[in-house]
Design a protein around this motif. Structure first.
Motif, short mmCIF file in Angstrom:
data_model
loop_
_atom_site.label_atom_id
_atom_site.label_comp_id
_atom_site.label_asym_id
_atom_site.label_seq_id
_atom_site.Cartn_x
_atom_site.Cartn_y
_atom_site.Cartn_z
N GLU A 287 43.55 25.61 113.44
CA GLU A 287 44.84 25.64 112.74
C GLU A 287 45.03 24.35 111.94
O GLU A 287 44.48 23.31 112.28
CB GLU A 287 45.99 25.82 113.73
N ARG A 288 45.83 24.46 110.90
CA ARG A 288 46.01 23.33 110.00
C ARG A 288 47.46 22.87 109.91
O ARG A 288 47.82 22.12 109.01
CB ARG A 288 45.49 23.69 108.59
N PHE B 60 48.00 18.77 117.30
CA PHE B 60 48.21 17.54 116.51
C PHE B 60 46.90 16.85 116.13
O PHE B 60 46.68 16.55 114.95
CB PHE B 60 49.13 16.59 117.27
N PRO B 61 45.99 16.54 117.08
CA PRO B 61 44.75 15.87 116.66
C PRO B 61 43.89 16.72 115.74
O PRO B 61 43.22 16.18 114.85
CB PRO B 61 44.03 15.58 117.99
N GLY C 32 41.79 17.39 110.44
CA GLY C 32 41.52 18.26 109.30
C GLY C 32 41.99 17.67 107.98
O GLY C 32 41.44 17.98 106.92
N ARG C 33 43.00 16.80 108.05
CA ARG C 33 43.53 16.18 106.83
C ARG C 33 42.86 14.87 106.48
O ARG C 33 43.03 14.36 105.37
CB ARG C 33 45.03 15.96 106.98
N THR C 34 42.12 14.30 107.42
CA THR C 34 41.53 12.98 107.18
C THR C 34 40.01 12.99 107.14
O THR C 34 39.40 12.29 106.33
CB THR C 34 41.99 12.00 108.28
N SER C 35 39.37 13.76 108.03
CA SER C 35 37.91 13.75 108.11
C SER C 35 37.40 15.11 108.55
O SER C 35 37.64 15.53 109.68
CB SER C 35 37.44 12.67 109.10
N GLU C 36 36.69 15.78 107.67
CA GLU C 36 36.14 17.09 108.00
C GLU C 36 35.07 16.97 109.09
O GLU C 36 34.94 17.86 109.93
CB GLU C 36 35.54 17.73 106.75
N ARG C 37 34.33 15.86 109.08
CA ARG C 37 33.31 15.67 110.11
C ARG C 37 33.94 15.54 111.49
O ARG C 37 33.47 16.14 112.47
CB ARG C 37 32.48 14.42 109.79
#
Length: 275
Positions: free
Chosen positions: A35-36, A224-225, A230-235
Motif C-alpha cells: 500500500e502507498r 507507515f514504514p 515507497g516515497r523515499t527509496s524503492e530499494r
C-alpha cells in the motif's frame, strides 16, 4: 446493568488485544506492504476486521445457541488453514504474484491495447476519459477529462473505490479464515463467563468491533514504514516487502509443523486446545 456494561467494555479491549495475535499481524503485513497511503492501509484493517467479526458472530452464535461442539480434528484443521494461508501469502509476496494479481483483477484499469475508455476513482466517485497506451496517442488525452464525472455502481463505493475488488476481497477473506480458526475459543470463553444468550451474542459483537478497531491501529502502524519507504527509496521498499513475505512464509511453515505434527493433526492423535 453495571456488571453487563463492564463485561462489554472488557470484551471490546479483549477484541483489540486479539487483533495483535502474531498470525493476524503477519498476514496483514503482507497486504499492507504494497500500500502507498495510510488511509488505504486502514481500510485493509477495517475489511479484515469485518470478515473476522462476521465469522465470529456466525460460528459463535451456533456454539452458544445450539450447543454445537467442534471436534478436535476439525479445530486443528481450521487452524491449519491459517498456516496454509500464511504460506500462500508469503509465496505470493516473494514471487511478485501478488502484484500481478492486483493488476489483473483490478476493476479500475483493465488491460487494453490501443485507445480505450479509462475508468478510475477519486474518493468514492469515478470518472472516465479516452486513454491510450500507444506512444503516439498517450499524450493527446484532454486535460479536461475530469469533467466527465460519473456516479459509480455501488460495488465501486468506498472501500472498493479506494482499493479495488481484489484489494478489498483479499483482507476480507483473510479475516474470515482467521475468524473460523478463532471463533471456537472466543465462544467457549463467553460460555464460561456469560450465561445469558442475548448478552453473550452482544459480547461477541462488541468483541468483533474491538478487533476492527485494533486492526485499524495495527495496519496504520505497519503501513507507515512501507509508505515512507515507497516515497523515499524503492530499494528499501522492496527489501521491506521481501521481509514481510519471508516472515509470512516462515511463520506459516512453523504453524503448519506445530499443528500438523506436534498437535497431532496428521498422526491420528489430535490434541486441540482452543486459544
Amino acid at each position: 446493568m453495571t456488571s453487563a456494561l463492564l463485561i462489554l467494555v472488557i470484551g471490546f479491549f479483549l477484541g483489540m488485544r486479539h487483533a495483535t495475535d502474531p498470525d493476524h499481524v503477519v498476514a496483514v503485513s503482507t497486504i499492507v506492504s504494497r500500500e502507498r497511503s495510510i488511509p488505504r492501509a486502514g481500510w485493509v484493517g477495517i475489511l479484515w476486521g469485518v470478515g473476522h467479526t462476521l465469522t465470529i458472530l456466525v460460528v459463535g452464535a451456533a456454539i452458544i445457541l445450539f450447543g454445537i461442539v467442534i471436534p478436535p480434528r476439525l479445530g486443528l484443521t481450521l487452524e491449519f488453514s491459517v498456516a496454509l494461508m500464511l504460506i500462500m501469502l508469503g509465496v505470493l509476496n516473494l514471487t511478485g504474484a501478488m502484484h500481478w494479481l492486483s493488476h489483473r483483477f483490478s476493476p479500475t484499469h483493465p488491460e487494453h491495447h490501443g485507445s480505450h475508455t479509462h475508468l478510475h476513482s477519486h474518493g468514492e466517485y469515478a470518472h472516465i476519459h479516452p486513454h491510450s497506451h500507444s506512444p503516439l496517442t498517450a499524450t493527446s488525452a484532454s486535460p479536461e477529462h475530469h469533467a466527465k464525472e460519473v456516479e459509480p455502481p455501488h460495488w465501486l463505493r468506498a472501500p472498493f473505490a479506494r482499493l479495488g475488488i481484489f484489494h478489498s476481497l483479499r483482507p476480507l477473506l483473510i479475516g474470515i479464515v482467521h475468524g473460523l480458526a478463532g471463533s471456537a475459543a472466543v465462544a467457549l470463553l463467553v460460555l464460561a463467563t456469560i450465561r445469558e444468550p442475548r448478552l453473550a451474542l452482544l459480547y461477541l459483537l462488541v468483541f468483533g468491533i474491538g478487533t476492527v478497531a485494533g486492526m485499524i491501529v495495527i495496519t496504520a502502524a505497519i503501513g507507515f514504514p512501507f509508505v515512507y519507504a515507497g516515497r523515499t527509496s524503492e530499494r528499501f521498499s522492496s527489501a521491506l516487502r521481501v521481509s514481510s513475505g519471508l516472515l509470512s512464509l516462515g511463520f506459516g511453515l512453523f504453524l503448519a509443523y506445530r499443528i500438523g505434527f506436534l498437535n497431532g493433526l496428521f498422526n491420528g492423535r489430535p490434541n486441540w486446545t482452543p486459544h
